[in-house]
Motif scaffolding. Structure first.
Motif, mmCIF file in Angstrom:
data_model
loop_
_atom_site.group_PDB
_atom_site.id
_atom_site.type_symbol
_atom_site.label_atom_id
_atom_site.label_comp_id
_atom_site.label_asym_id
_atom_site.label_seq_id
_atom_site.Cartn_x
_atom_site.Cartn_y
_atom_site.Cartn_z
ATOM 1 N N ALA A 1 0.855 -1.262 0.096
ATOM 2 C CA ALA A 1 0.056 -0.164 0.046
ATOM 3 C C ALA A 1 0.886 1.240 -0.046
ATOM 4 O O ALA A 1 0.725 2.157 -0.734
ATOM 5 N N ARG B 1 -5.879 -4.070 1.552
ATOM 6 C CA ARG B 1 -5.850 -3.992 0.020
ATOM 7 C C ARG B 1 -6.985 -3.514 -0.783
ATOM 8 O O ARG B 1 -6.810 -2.693 -1.728
ATOM 9 N N THR C 1 -6.895 0.245 -0.362
ATOM 10 C CA THR C 1 -6.049 0.730 -1.036
ATOM 11 C C THR C 1 -6.369 0.971 -2.433
ATOM 12 O O THR C 1 -6.477 2.346 -3.311
#
Length: 380
Positions: free
Chosen positions: A264, A296, A299
């Protein structure tokens, strides 16, 4: 005259507009009031001079909204009419101010023959100022300085300053476009990584399935029991691959939170976004995988849906919080990936929340605290 609309995002345009209105509009209004008050000796002088000042203020306000092209011509006509009236009727040497303000701002909208347009603007101010000699011939030197030299020099200075200042907005536009390209590149990198994971899952499986089916074909007539075993293993392998692919598609594949944090950070920094990570405690192993999935998915959402400039990630023993700025809508976007994760987090006893407040978006996942015996506490 052709309109030039810098390709700013809506949020960037809004910030620039608020900055200009807060820092520049008050001095412009004060200057207009002072000039009109100084030159107006009677009430009808005020009636003659005020429209030019109003035209200048209106043009500046519309310029901050990137909408000057729509009002430039009317404002030029009004301000251009006030200047000769001020020269010949009211004796106002500052009546050129509105025309100077509108004209200098309008130069940013002129893309062809700009030098000719600037020359015409300056020439109009000088020629009209010279017309004062028609009604005041006794002091030629004073007329040339007050009505010609000073207005012409100031018009040139303001116009040049405005055109040079245009480079500031060009730089902002270039930075904005670069940031958009970096964000798109970051998303592409994420897709490539997804494709790589998919290849890892299915590529090996397909090769193994091909070999097992070929072997089963050779064994079918001389060793049916072995052939049947190979086919059962092939079936199980395909079923497992389908399950892994589904997990990957819904961001449910086993992830490592530490690796996801580094990923990230790399993605955000590549997109020009500042990242701050705060670790309040070591993450419990039971929450590691799901917290990595939340990070995830968040992001990807930030890169796709926000115009973020900074992201703050806070990690505790059993929770993660991601806060980003750059929210471009008043209502939270529909984030299907997080909706699917919310159900899985809830199924594991946790809670996933998303909030939008004051231009910031907050995503938080929390799991019950872990007792020493290894069981999660539900607070009861």
């Amino acid at each position: 005259m052709t309109a030039r609309s810098p390709r700013f995002t809506e949020s960037t345009q809004g910030r620039l507009r608020r900055l200009n209105l807060a820092t520049s509009l008050p001095p412009v209004v004060v200057a207009a009031v002072i000039l009109v008050y100084t030159d107006a000796d009677t009430w009808w002088h005020l009636v003659v001079l005020a429209p030019g000042a109003v035209a200048g203020v209106v043009a500046f306000e519309r310029w901050t909204a990137n909408d000057l092209a729509r009002v430039a011509v009317p404002c030029l006509v009004v301000a251009g009419a006030v200047w000769p009236l001020g020269v010949l009727v009211t004796g106002s040497p500052n009546a050129y101010w509105g025309f100077c303000a509108v004209g200098s701002l309008a130069m940013r909208e002129v893309r062809r023959h700009r030098k000719l347009a600037v020359a015409g603007l300056v020439a109009y101010v000088a020629v009209v100022g010279t017309a004062r000699l028609l009604v005041q011939r006794d002091d030629i030197g004073h007329v040339l300085v007050t009505y010609v030299l000073i207005p012409t020099v100031l018009t040139i200075a303001v116009t040049v300053f405005t055109i040079v200042g245009e480079r500031f907005y060009d730089l902002i536009r270039e930075l904005e476009q670069t940031r958009e390209r970096e964000a798109e590149l970051a998303v592409i990198r994420e897709r490539v990584r997804f494709a790589s994971d998919l290849h890892d899952i299915q590529g090996h499986t397909l090769h193994v399935v091909k070999l097992k089916i070929a072997l089963a074909q050779r064994l079918l007539l001389r060793d049916t029991a072995r052939a049947e075993k190979e086919l059962r293993e092939t079936y199980a392998l395909v079923s497992d691959t389908i399950a892994q692919t589904k997990e990957l598609a819904y961001a449910q594949r086993r992830l490592n939170l530490t690796a996801e944090i580094e990923n990230a950070k790399n993605l955000f920094e590549a997109a020009g976004i500042r990242v701050r990570v705060t670790r309040e405690a070591e993450v419990d192993a039971r929450a590691n995988e799901l917290l990595g999935q939340v990070l995830r998915e968040t992001t990807t959402n930030i890169l796709r849906h926000a115009q973020a400039t900074q992201v703050h990630i806070t990690i505790s023993e059993s929770s993660i919080t991601i806060v980003n700025d750059g929210v471009t809508t008043t209502t939270p976007p529909e984030l299907r990936g997080l909706a699917a994760l919310r159900q899985r987090v809830a199924g594991d006893g946790g809670e996933l929340t998303v909030e939008q407040q004051q231009g910031r978006f907050r995503t938080a996942a929390t799991f019950p605290a872990v007792r020493a015996g290894g069981e999660r506490s539900n607070g009861r």
